[in-house]
Write a protein that holds these residues in place. Sequence first.
Motif, PDB file in Angstrom:
ATOM      1  N   TYR A  89       0.820  -1.200   0.000  1.00  0.00           N
ATOM      2  CA  TYR A  89       0.000   0.000   0.000  1.00  0.00           C
ATOM      3  C   TYR A  89       0.858   1.257   0.000  1.00  0.00           C
ATOM      4  N   GLY A  90       2.020   1.160   0.637  1.00  0.00           N
ATOM      5  CA  GLY A  90       2.863   2.340   0.734  1.00  0.00           C
ATOM      6  C   GLY A  90       2.391   3.346   1.749  1.00  0.00           C
ATOM      7  N   ARG A  91       1.527   2.938   2.660  1.00  0.00           N
ATOM      8  CA  ARG A  91       1.079   3.816   3.747  1.00  0.00           C
ATOM      9  C   ARG A  91       0.675   2.970   4.936  1.00  0.00           C
ATOM     10  N   SER A  92       0.653   3.584   6.106  1.00  0.00           N
ATOM     11  CA  SER A  92       0.395   2.850   7.334  1.00  0.00           C
ATOM     12  C   SER A  92      -1.038   2.332   7.388  1.00  0.00           C
ATOM     13  N   ILE A  93      -1.187   1.004   7.475  1.00  0.00           N
ATOM     14  CA  ILE A  93      -2.509   0.389   7.651  1.00  0.00           C
ATOM     15  C   ILE A  93      -2.484  -0.673   8.748  1.00  0.00           C
ATOM     16  N   MET A  94      -1.302  -0.892   9.339  1.00  0.00           N
ATOM     17  CA  MET A  94      -1.138  -1.991  10.291  1.00  0.00           C
ATOM     18  C   MET A  94      -1.981  -1.799  11.547  1.00  0.00           C
ATOM     19  N   LEU A  95      -2.094  -0.569  12.009  1.00  0.00           N
ATOM     20  CA  LEU A  95      -2.883  -0.321  13.217  1.00  0.00           C
ATOM     21  C   LEU A  95      -4.357  -0.642  13.000  1.00  0.00           C
ATOM     22  N   GLY A  96      -4.830  -0.473  11.765  1.00  0.00           N
ATOM     23  CA  GLY A  96      -6.220  -0.794  11.467  1.00  0.00           C
ATOM     24  C   GLY A  96      -6.515  -2.269  11.643  1.00  0.00           C
ATOM     25  N   PHE A  97      -5.567  -3.135  11.262  1.00  0.00           N
ATOM     26  CA  PHE A  97      -5.750  -4.570  11.471  1.00  0.00           C
ATOM     27  C   PHE A  97      -5.859  -4.886  12.964  1.00  0.00           C
ATOM     28  N   HIS A  98      -4.994  -4.287  13.752  1.00  0.00           N
ATOM     29  CA  HIS A  98      -5.030  -4.549  15.189  1.00  0.00           C
ATOM     30  C   HIS A  98      -6.245  -3.916  15.855  1.00  0.00           C
ATOM     31  N   ALA A  99      -6.788  -2.859  15.250  1.00  0.00           N
ATOM     32  CA  ALA A  99      -8.057  -2.313  15.734  1.00  0.00           C
ATOM     33  C   ALA A  99      -9.175  -3.332  15.554  1.00  0.00           C
ATOM     34  N   SER A 100      -9.151  -4.064  14.437  1.00  0.00           N
ATOM     35  CA  SER A 100     -10.140  -5.125  14.219  1.00  0.00           C
ATOM     36  C   SER A 100     -10.015  -6.202  15.287  1.00  0.00           C
ATOM     37  N   TYR A 101      -8.766  -6.521  15.661  1.00  0.00           N
ATOM     38  CA  TYR A 101      -8.540  -7.494  16.728  1.00  0.00           C
ATOM     39  C   TYR A 101      -9.127  -6.986  18.050  1.00  0.00           C
ATOM     40  N   SER A 102      -8.895  -5.716  18.364  1.00  0.00           N
ATOM     41  CA  SER A 102      -9.435  -5.146  19.600  1.00  0.00           C
ATOM     42  C   SER A 102     -10.956  -5.170  19.604  1.00  0.00           C
ATOM     43  N   LEU A 103     -11.553  -4.850  18.461  1.00  0.00           N
ATOM     44  CA  LEU A 103     -13.017  -4.901  18.355  1.00  0.00           C
ATOM     45  C   LEU A 103     -13.508  -6.327  18.588  1.00  0.00           C
ATOM     46  N   GLY A 104     -12.812  -7.296  18.004  1.00  0.00           N
ATOM     47  CA  GLY A 104     -13.179  -8.690  18.239  1.00  0.00           C
ATOM     48  C   GLY A 104     -13.045  -9.067  19.699  1.00  0.00           C
ATOM     49  N   GLY A 105     -12.014  -8.539  20.376  1.00  0.00           N
ATOM     50  CA  GLY A 105     -11.844  -8.810  21.795  1.00  0.00           C
ATOM     51  C   GLY A 105     -13.002  -8.291  22.629  1.00  0.00           C
ATOM     52  N   ILE A 106     -13.489  -7.110  22.287  1.00  0.00           N
ATOM     53  CA  ILE A 106     -14.637  -6.545  23.005  1.00  0.00           C
ATOM     54  C   ILE A 106     -15.881  -7.404  22.769  1.00  0.00           C
ATOM     55  N   VAL A 107     -16.088  -7.825  21.522  1.00  0.00           N
ATOM     56  CA  VAL A 107     -17.238  -8.679  21.203  1.00  0.00           C
ATOM     57  C   VAL A 107     -17.113 -10.018  21.934  1.00  0.00           C
ATOM     58  N   GLY A 108     -15.918 -10.608  21.901  1.00  0.00           N
ATOM     59  CA  GLY A 108     -15.715 -11.895  22.562  1.00  0.00           C
ATOM     60  C   GLY A 108     -15.931 -11.815  24.063  1.00  0.00           C
ATOM     61  N   ALA A 109     -15.413 -10.757  24.690  1.00  0.00           N
ATOM     62  CA  ALA A 109     -15.601 -10.582  26.134  1.00  0.00           C
ATOM     63  C   ALA A 109     -17.075 -10.400  26.469  1.00  0.00           C
ATOM     64  N   SER A 110     -17.800  -9.690  25.597  1.00  0.00           N
ATOM     65  CA  SER A 110     -19.237  -9.489  25.820  1.00  0.00           C
ATOM     66  C   SER A 110     -19.993 -10.817  25.698  1.00  0.00           C
TER      67      SER A 110
END
Length: 400
Positions: free
Chosen positions: A128-149
């Motif tokens: 991509y040539g631009r920062s997108i890595m944090l977005g992937f880990h944001a998806s992981y965090s969202l999944g963590g919130i859903v899983g904990a719920s």
Amino acid sequence: MTDTRLRRGRGSLAVGFFVQGVTFALLVTRIPAIQDRYGISDALLPAFLAAVPILAGVASVTTEKVVARVGPAVVLRWAQPFVLLSLLGVGAGTELWEAAVALGLFGVAVGALDASMNMLGVSLQRAYGRSIMLGFHASYSLGGIVGASLAWVGAHWHLSLFTSYLPVVAVLLPLALVGSRWYAAGGDGPAAQEGAEKGSGGVAFKLLLPLCLVMTFAYIGDSTVANWSAKYLQDVLGSSEELATVPYNAYMVTTLLGRAVGDFGVRRLGAAAVVRGGAVLAALGFGLVAVAPGAWAGIAAFTLLGLGLSVIVPQTFAAAGRLFPGNSDAAVARLNVFNYVGFLIGSPLVGALGDAWSYRGAMLVPMVLVLVTVAYATSFGPRGARYGGGHERPRTVDVG
């Protein structure tokens, strides 16, 4: 055509990160229920819990060899279903040996999954040539919130582990398999080609070591929050049992928020500045936890921690990709091992210091370790290292 391939690859990988966030949260938040189901004693429980990251670390190193033959997309495509099925196995058994086998398979599969998932993320970011890595880990965090719920729902309604896990796995397994059709490495991108031209030699551990230390320190901080925030609030700050559950939830939410906007910060300020700022915020959060006069002040401090720690791990993986552009898969696999090293060290370290000294004093240890990251910020590249390949590309070639 390439742009379409990369967009689909980015979307499907984000789904993979989300699925893993849900899965891991469903396991770790139901540890008391797992202990009760199998009659695992308090003395034996640490051995079971330690086996998972140890096996995951071994699998992460092995994955380096496997992806050299088949590529990270193939490894991820098969590792994620194994993680989901092993989670179901944890809920299905009744004998102690069945728990050991299921958790062992979970550890092996999750090591291969974490490594291959981040390999693909680094590869796509470079293309991509631009920062997108944090977005992937944001998806992981969202999944963590859903899983904990979902785990809370299962515990609230007194559902068995198998009954709680089965519908989740029934939904996530087909989702992961269908999404895996579009997994794509970024090898066709201009930045990836340039990286390959820069060098394809081995991974010098001396160069990777600063990032390994940063990864370890970040996970010591993360495991401290995950394992000790509730106990700290209840035993040290005198909160109720109900209120003691709030800090980790607040931490997860701010982790999601920090990662959701973190890529914009990297594009504007550079990776080193974002990591340096995150480390300072995290250290400040731990310091405020240590001196908090009451429960709500403690919750606010743990919330600040989430914002600080959220950016460090994704950018550490991205920095490994920039440092070894011709051999990023191997660098990510080896760096990923220190995820588990931090997890193994963090919780026992804080617990031992808390028992021998004080839990307030114990919070100063992760504070100092995270603050050391500031000294290693130059390992994340110069100010211009805002994008995946360590250079800035014109907006006209951005995709997605």
